[in-house]
Design a protein around this motif. Structure first.
Motif, mmCIF file in Angstrom:
data_model
loop_
_atom_site.group_PDB
_atom_site.id
_atom_site.type_symbol
_atom_site.label_atom_id
_atom_site.label_comp_id
_atom_site.label_asym_id
_atom_site.label_seq_id
_atom_site.Cartn_x
_atom_site.Cartn_y
_atom_site.Cartn_z
ATOM 1 N N SER A 12 1.152 -1.322 0.157
ATOM 2 C CA SER A 12 -0.107 0.094 0.134
ATOM 3 C C SER A 12 1.222 1.277 0.113
ATOM 4 O O SER A 12 0.445 2.007 -0.581
ATOM 5 C CB SER A 12 -0.784 -0.014 0.767
ATOM 6 O OG SER A 12 -1.606 -0.773 1.162
ATOM 7 N N LEU A 15 2.212 1.839 -3.243
ATOM 8 C CA LEU A 15 1.038 2.501 -4.279
ATOM 9 C C LEU A 15 0.942 4.386 -3.812
ATOM 10 O O LEU A 15 0.854 4.652 -5.007
ATOM 11 C CB LEU A 15 -0.278 1.956 -3.996
ATOM 12 C CG LEU A 15 -0.536 0.143 -4.489
ATOM 13 C CD1 LEU A 15 -1.519 -0.366 -4.728
ATOM 14 C CD2 LEU A 15 -0.054 -0.103 -5.729
ATOM 15 N N TYR A 20 5.514 2.232 -8.301
ATOM 16 C CA TYR A 20 5.011 0.653 -8.715
ATOM 17 C C TYR A 20 5.939 -0.005 -8.613
ATOM 18 O O TYR A 20 5.344 -1.489 -9.628
ATOM 19 C CB TYR A 20 4.286 1.527 -9.474
ATOM 20 C CG TYR A 20 2.918 2.438 -9.922
ATOM 21 C CD1 TYR A 20 2.160 2.777 -9.191
ATOM 22 C CD2 TYR A 20 3.123 3.237 -10.326
ATOM 23 C CE1 TYR A 20 1.466 3.432 -8.424
ATOM 24 C CE2 TYR A 20 2.272 5.121 -9.947
ATOM 25 C CZ TYR A 20 0.857 4.277 -9.342
ATOM 26 O OH TYR A 20 0.661 5.516 -8.994
ATOM 27 N N VAL A 47 -8.046 -3.376 -1.715
ATOM 28 C CA VAL A 47 -9.255 -3.538 -2.574
ATOM 29 C C VAL A 47 -9.907 -2.465 -2.828
ATOM 30 O O VAL A 47 -10.349 -0.840 -3.313
ATOM 31 C CB VAL A 47 -9.298 -5.076 -3.218
ATOM 32 C CG1 VAL A 47 -10.632 -4.803 -4.440
ATOM 33 C CG2 VAL A 47 -8.217 -5.861 -4.152
ATOM 34 N N LEU A 50 -8.529 0.435 -2.598
ATOM 35 C CA LEU A 50 -8.594 1.096 -3.825
ATOM 36 C C LEU A 50 -9.758 1.703 -4.320
ATOM 37 O O LEU A 50 -9.494 3.556 -4.991
ATOM 38 C CB LEU A 50 -8.115 0.401 -4.435
ATOM 39 C CG LEU A 50 -6.825 -0.427 -4.073
ATOM 40 C CD1 LEU A 50 -5.844 -1.758 -5.246
ATOM 41 C CD2 LEU A 50 -5.270 0.457 -4.243
ATOM 42 N N GLU A 51 -10.537 1.844 -4.791
ATOM 43 C CA GLU A 51 -12.137 2.227 -4.843
ATOM 44 C C GLU A 51 -12.562 3.574 -4.562
ATOM 45 O O GLU A 51 -13.637 3.861 -3.783
ATOM 46 C CB GLU A 51 -13.022 1.223 -4.767
ATOM 47 C CG GLU A 51 -13.395 0.089 -5.843
ATOM 48 C CD GLU A 51 -12.502 0.574 -7.228
ATOM 49 O OE1 GLU A 51 -13.336 1.450 -7.562
ATOM 50 O OE2 GLU A 51 -11.508 0.116 -8.139
ATOM 51 N N PHE A 55 -6.966 6.946 -2.982
ATOM 52 C CA PHE A 55 -6.585 6.770 -4.105
ATOM 53 C C PHE A 55 -7.355 6.972 -5.386
ATOM 54 O O PHE A 55 -7.090 6.018 -6.618
ATOM 55 C CB PHE A 55 -6.486 4.627 -4.086
ATOM 56 C CG PHE A 55 -5.349 4.756 -3.340
ATOM 57 C CD1 PHE A 55 -4.041 3.789 -3.750
ATOM 58 C CD2 PHE A 55 -5.707 3.818 -2.341
ATOM 59 C CE1 PHE A 55 -3.184 3.986 -2.724
ATOM 60 C CE2 PHE A 55 -4.679 3.296 -0.839
ATOM 61 C CZ PHE A 55 -3.813 3.450 -1.384
ATOM 62 N N LEU A 58 -4.130 7.238 -8.360
ATOM 63 C CA LEU A 58 -3.984 5.978 -8.997
ATOM 64 C C LEU A 58 -4.995 5.496 -9.815
ATOM 65 O O LEU A 58 -4.484 4.777 -10.815
ATOM 66 C CB LEU A 58 -3.997 4.210 -7.708
ATOM 67 C CG LEU A 58 -3.477 3.575 -8.262
ATOM 68 C CD1 LEU A 58 -2.095 2.684 -6.965
ATOM 69 C CD2 LEU A 58 -4.675 2.257 -8.374
ATOM 70 N N ARG A 59 -5.969 5.394 -9.705
ATOM 71 C CA ARG A 59 -7.153 4.672 -11.080
ATOM 72 C C ARG A 59 -7.973 6.176 -11.437
ATOM 73 O O ARG A 59 -7.370 5.539 -13.020
ATOM 74 C CB ARG A 59 -8.517 5.134 -10.429
ATOM 75 C CG ARG A 59 -8.512 4.334 -8.957
ATOM 76 C CD ARG A 59 -10.041 3.930 -8.342
ATOM 77 N NE ARG A 59 -11.099 5.106 -7.815
ATOM 78 C CZ ARG A 59 -10.891 5.556 -7.445
ATOM 79 N NH1 ARG A 59 -10.058 5.342 -6.108
ATOM 80 N NH2 ARG A 59 -11.598 6.708 -7.035
ATOM 81 N N LEU A 77 -1.024 -3.966 -9.920
ATOM 82 C CA LEU A 77 -2.414 -4.483 -9.808
ATOM 83 C C LEU A 77 -3.092 -5.989 -10.427
ATOM 84 O O LEU A 77 -3.799 -6.408 -9.634
ATOM 85 C CB LEU A 77 -3.402 -3.530 -10.337
ATOM 86 C CG LEU A 77 -3.120 -1.812 -10.011
ATOM 87 C CD1 LEU A 77 -4.213 -0.676 -10.366
ATOM 88 C CD2 LEU A 77 -3.147 -1.837 -8.189
ATOM 89 N N LEU A 93 -11.963 -5.566 -8.467
ATOM 90 C CA LEU A 93 -10.717 -5.165 -9.191
ATOM 91 C C LEU A 93 -10.660 -5.850 -10.493
ATOM 92 O O LEU A 93 -10.263 -5.027 -11.512
ATOM 93 C CB LEU A 93 -9.388 -5.570 -8.465
ATOM 94 C CG LEU A 93 -8.388 -5.646 -8.823
ATOM 95 C CD1 LEU A 93 -8.134 -3.966 -8.613
ATOM 96 C CD2 LEU A 93 -7.116 -5.873 -7.892
#
Length: 160
Positions: A12, A15, A20, A47, A50-51, A55, A58-59, A77, A93
């Motif tokens: 994490s 990220l 990366y 995960v 990540l949503e 993050f 990152l997206r 990922l 994911l």
């Protein structure tokens, strides 16, 4: 250094720091360790994170398909996806990564693998400063050492 005591936290951190290449190297290290239910639960929670808004950068970077960091980000990922059993986190994911791949198709981006292209990629990867590479190697080495210490401690507890 405290991040190295928890493999998912270390991943994490990579990220969040947008490191990366290091994140992908850690994913490969995960395959060498015992995967426990606790580890999978942490990956599941990651995960979900990540949503979250934390993050969003990152997206959004997943959309920048021409960027130098895109391939290691995508590999990281996808590696995370491969660690997960079929679950809601896996589906979330997988949907996200499928969207990125269809974006490439819609934009007409074709990835070719040619010796000339591979040479360019190698040249680009040499652009990192020596200090960054040393720090990266130091982090991975520290992670390996801490993981080994935890493994030995668990084995010692089992024999008591």
């Amino acid at each position: 250094h405290c991040w190295c005591h928890n493999s998912v936290a270390t991943f994490s951190f990579c990220l969040l720091a947008q490191a990366y290449d290091e994140a992908f190297a850690l994913i490969k290290k995960f395959s060498e360790r015992d995967v426990t239910v606790g580890f999978l639960m942490q990956v599941d929670k990651l995960v979900q994170l990540l949503e979250s808004p934390v993050f969003i950068h990152l997206r959004l970077q997943l959309l920048d398909v021409d960027a130098k960091y895109h391939t290691p980000l995508l590999k990281s990922l996808y590696g995370l996806l491969m660690l997960l059993p079929q679950s809601d986190a896996f589906q979330a994911l997988n949907d996200r990564l499928t969207t990125v791949c269809s974006l490439k198709e819609h934009m007409g981006i074709i990835e070719e693998s040619s010796p000339l292209l591979e040479a360019e990629v190698k040249d680009d990867s040499m652009d990192h400063t020596q200090g960054t590479m040393l720090e990266s190697n130091k982090l991975l080495k520290r992670f390996e050492n801490i993981s080994e210490m935890h493994k030995c401690a668990r084995e010692n507890d089992e024999y008591k």
